[in-house]
Design a protein around this motif. Structure first.
Motif, mmCIF file in Angstrom:
data_model
loop_
_atom_site.group_PDB
_atom_site.id
_atom_site.type_symbol
_atom_site.label_atom_id
_atom_site.label_comp_id
_atom_site.label_asym_id
_atom_site.label_seq_id
_atom_site.Cartn_x
_atom_site.Cartn_y
_atom_site.Cartn_z
ATOM 1 N N ARG A 14 1.143 -1.533 -0.244
ATOM 2 C CA ARG A 14 -0.034 -0.041 0.066
ATOM 3 C C ARG A 14 1.118 1.306 0.435
ATOM 4 N NH1 ARG A 14 -5.391 -0.127 1.901
ATOM 5 N NH2 ARG A 14 -5.208 1.672 0.422
ATOM 6 N N LEU A 15 0.982 1.711 -0.741
ATOM 7 C CA LEU A 15 2.002 3.323 -0.846
ATOM 8 C C LEU A 15 1.178 4.128 -1.248
ATOM 9 C CD1 LEU A 15 4.036 0.895 -1.733
ATOM 10 C CD2 LEU A 15 4.751 2.146 -3.737
ATOM 11 N N VAL A 16 1.319 5.115 -0.680
ATOM 12 C CA VAL A 16 0.499 6.264 -0.798
ATOM 13 C C VAL A 16 1.628 7.915 -1.708
ATOM 14 C CG1 VAL A 16 -0.578 8.889 0.458
ATOM 15 C CG2 VAL A 16 -0.831 6.628 1.081
ATOM 16 N N GLU A 17 1.290 8.083 -2.231
ATOM 17 C CA GLU A 17 2.344 9.556 -2.725
ATOM 18 C C GLU A 17 1.400 10.760 -2.885
ATOM 19 O OE1 GLU A 17 4.538 10.672 -6.619
ATOM 20 O OE2 GLU A 17 3.003 9.646 -7.507
ATOM 21 N N ILE A 18 2.078 11.623 -1.911
ATOM 22 C CA ILE A 18 1.982 12.896 -1.830
ATOM 23 C C ILE A 18 2.388 13.949 -2.632
ATOM 24 C CG2 ILE A 18 2.017 15.073 -0.200
ATOM 25 C CD1 ILE A 18 2.167 12.897 2.446
ATOM 26 N N GLY A 19 1.495 14.272 -3.582
ATOM 27 C CA GLY A 19 1.716 15.645 -4.413
ATOM 28 C C GLY A 19 3.164 15.393 -5.273
ATOM 29 N N LEU A 48 6.036 3.934 -10.062
ATOM 30 C CA LEU A 48 6.033 3.105 -8.292
ATOM 31 C C LEU A 48 4.575 2.354 -8.677
ATOM 32 C CD1 LEU A 48 5.389 6.285 -6.468
ATOM 33 C CD2 LEU A 48 6.295 4.925 -5.518
ATOM 34 N N LEU A 49 3.596 3.031 -9.789
ATOM 35 C CA LEU A 49 2.393 1.230 -10.516
ATOM 36 C C LEU A 49 2.500 0.222 -10.995
ATOM 37 C CD1 LEU A 49 -0.343 3.971 -11.931
ATOM 38 C CD2 LEU A 49 -0.547 2.592 -9.964
ATOM 39 N N ASP A 50 4.079 0.199 -11.507
ATOM 40 C CA ASP A 50 4.900 -0.849 -12.286
ATOM 41 C C ASP A 50 5.394 -1.796 -11.227
ATOM 42 O OD1 ASP A 50 4.420 0.887 -14.592
ATOM 43 O OD2 ASP A 50 6.388 1.061 -14.926
ATOM 44 N N SER A 51 5.366 -1.543 -10.119
ATOM 45 C CA SER A 51 6.145 -2.446 -9.591
ATOM 46 C C SER A 51 4.994 -3.731 -9.029
ATOM 47 C CB SER A 51 6.242 -1.511 -7.863
ATOM 48 O OG SER A 51 4.435 -1.143 -7.524
ATOM 49 N N GLY A 52 3.149 -3.119 -9.327
ATOM 50 C CA GLY A 52 2.906 -4.009 -8.968
ATOM 51 C C GLY A 52 1.571 -3.417 -7.661
ATOM 52 N N ALA A 53 2.091 -2.689 -6.486
ATOM 53 C CA ALA A 53 1.668 -2.019 -5.811
ATOM 54 C C ALA A 53 -0.103 -0.970 -5.567
ATOM 55 C CB ALA A 53 3.023 -1.151 -5.103
ATOM 56 N N GLN A 54 -0.230 -1.014 -4.656
ATOM 57 C CA GLN A 54 -1.369 -0.013 -4.736
ATOM 58 C C GLN A 54 -1.224 1.436 -4.528
ATOM 59 O OE1 GLN A 54 -4.981 -1.367 -5.131
ATOM 60 N NE2 GLN A 54 -4.536 -3.342 -5.032
ATOM 61 N N LEU A 55 -1.875 1.521 -5.603
ATOM 62 C CA LEU A 55 -0.906 3.154 -4.908
ATOM 63 C C LEU A 55 -2.008 4.132 -5.047
ATOM 64 C CD1 LEU A 55 1.418 5.012 -4.956
ATOM 65 C CD2 LEU A 55 0.914 5.658 -7.445
ATOM 66 N N ASP A 56 -2.038 4.848 -3.567
ATOM 67 C CA ASP A 56 -3.155 6.296 -3.353
ATOM 68 C C ASP A 56 -2.587 7.589 -3.665
ATOM 69 O OD1 ASP A 56 -6.121 5.140 -2.002
ATOM 70 O OD2 ASP A 56 -4.835 3.957 -1.660
ATOM 71 N N VAL A 57 -3.063 8.216 -4.624
ATOM 72 C CA VAL A 57 -2.207 10.005 -4.279
ATOM 73 C C VAL A 57 -2.411 10.581 -4.260
ATOM 74 C CG1 VAL A 57 -0.924 8.872 -6.439
ATOM 75 C CG2 VAL A 57 -2.933 10.470 -6.837
ATOM 76 N N VAL A 58 -2.323 11.709 -3.401
ATOM 77 C CA VAL A 58 -3.387 13.420 -2.469
ATOM 78 C C VAL A 58 -2.367 13.969 -2.996
ATOM 79 C CG1 VAL A 58 -3.395 14.401 -0.732
ATOM 80 C CG2 VAL A 58 -3.164 11.623 -0.761
ATOM 81 N N GLU A 59 -3.315 15.424 -4.528
ATOM 82 C CA GLU A 59 -2.690 16.159 -5.107
ATOM 83 C C GLU A 59 -4.001 17.665 -4.451
ATOM 84 O OE1 GLU A 59 -1.118 19.116 -6.972
ATOM 85 O OE2 GLU A 59 -0.264 16.894 -6.817
ATOM 86 N N LEU A 60 -3.150 18.867 -4.613
ATOM 87 C CA LEU A 60 -4.093 19.878 -4.098
ATOM 88 C C LEU A 60 -4.340 20.552 -5.284
ATOM 89 C CD1 LEU A 60 -4.879 21.828 -1.757
ATOM 90 C CD2 LEU A 60 -3.051 22.595 -1.765
ATOM 91 N N ASP A 61 -3.975 20.472 -6.019
ATOM 92 C CA ASP A 61 -3.795 21.236 -7.067
ATOM 93 C C ASP A 61 -4.683 20.770 -8.399
ATOM 94 O OD1 ASP A 61 -3.574 22.817 -9.828
ATOM 95 O OD2 ASP A 61 -1.557 23.242 -9.636
ATOM 96 N N LEU A 62 -5.636 21.480 -8.061
ATOM 97 C CA LEU A 62 -7.467 20.902 -9.203
ATOM 98 C C LEU A 62 -6.590 20.743 -10.909
ATOM 99 C CD1 LEU A 62 -10.314 22.776 -7.918
ATOM 100 C CD2 LEU A 62 -9.840 20.177 -7.710
ATOM 101 N N ASP A 63 -5.353 22.159 -11.436
ATOM 102 C CA ASP A 63 -5.434 22.081 -12.573
ATOM 103 C C ASP A 63 -4.740 20.593 -12.614
ATOM 104 O OD1 ASP A 63 -6.581 23.914 -12.922
ATOM 105 O OD2 ASP A 63 -5.092 25.027 -12.621
#
Length: 263
Positions: free
Chosen positions: A35-40, A50-65
């Motif tokens: 379970r990976l989490v990428e901030i920004g 990170l996705l190529d590793s086969g991990a589950q990835l949640d990303v947290v991004e503030l910038d709507l654009d």
């Protein structure tokens, strides 16, 4: 492909150097099922690897654009989950029902790096490790040792919770736009068992904050609002020392003395 101009108010500096990206991914060494989490994630420089590793990835991004750019690149991958929001207010515990489950990754904006690390430490029991790109001087403070001018509140409170490893430095040319400072990669690994457990970590925070408010003064002077000279002595600490001369264990003894005195 959509173009996105880095925004100063978000402290954005996008990583583009393929060699640096590969080196960071090697250091993280993500594996399938984790379970990976990428901030920004920005424009996704690390996200793809990170996705190529086969991990589950949640990303947290503030910038709507940036949301449509990230969705366009990665939404087709069922292991990719995007959360639009402020990482400083994000509840990371919701992503990890089990202890030591999350692995956190981020190229952190310099203006929020310290408060964000303190926010993540509130969830330390859920986190296995953290790999961050930070301003080099911040990493030097995180990894500092007693007696060093970089030793202070950040060093002590992070080392109370984590083992700190300064992995390698990254020059400004690896980013677009290039920042005016050098960066570095740090690994933070929360302790399974705290080496010096405080009776109340809030009291530890109070003692450390007071001690370093006037770091050139002796402990006897900086802590007089919390602990008198006999109390400092009872904690087996020399009150004539300056705060930067004390190690983590000594600060925990002082905080435990304060907890005892105020019980």
């Amino acid at each position: 492909m959509q173009q996105h101009r880095a925004r100063k108010r978000f402290g954005q500096n996008f990583l583009h150097d393929a060699g640096v990206i590969h080196r960071i991914l090697r250091a993280i060494h993500a594996k399938a099922g984790e379970r990976l989490v990428e901030i920004g994630p920005g424009q996704g420089a690390l996200t793809e690897g990170l996705l190529d590793s086969g991990a589950q990835l949640d990303v947290v991004e503030l910038d709507l654009d940036l949301i449509p750019i990230l969705q366009g690149k990665f939404a087709g991958n069922e292991r990719f989950h995007l959360h639009q929001g402020d990482a400083l207010k994000f509840d990371f515990a919701q992503l990890a029902p089990r202890p030591r489950e999350l692995r956190i990754v981020g190229n952190l904006p310099y203006n929020i790096s310290t408060p964000l690390i303190f926010h993540l430490l509130e969830h330390a029991t859920r986190i296995r490790d953290m790999h961050f790109m930070l301003q080099k001087e911040v990493v030097e403070r995180l990894a500092a040792e007693p007696g060093n001018g970089d030793w202070g509140r950040l060093s002590i409170m992070v080392q109370y919770h984590c083992r700190v490893e300064h992995l390698f430095n990254v020059g400004p040319g690896a980013f677009n736009p290039a920042p005016k400072v050098d960066s570095a990669i740090v690994r933070l690994v929360p302790h399974d068992t705290l080496p010096y457990p405080a009776r109340d970590h809030r009291q530890l925070e109070r003692v450390v904050r007071e001690a370093f408010n006037q770091r050139r003064k002796t402990l006897r002077n900086t802590l007089k609002g919390l602990l008198d000279a006999p109390a400092i002595e009872a904690a087996e600490v020399d009150g004539s020392l300056r705060p930067e001369q004390l190690d983590l264990a000594a600060f925990v003894r002082l905080s435990n003395q304060l907890s005892q005195d105020t019980a």
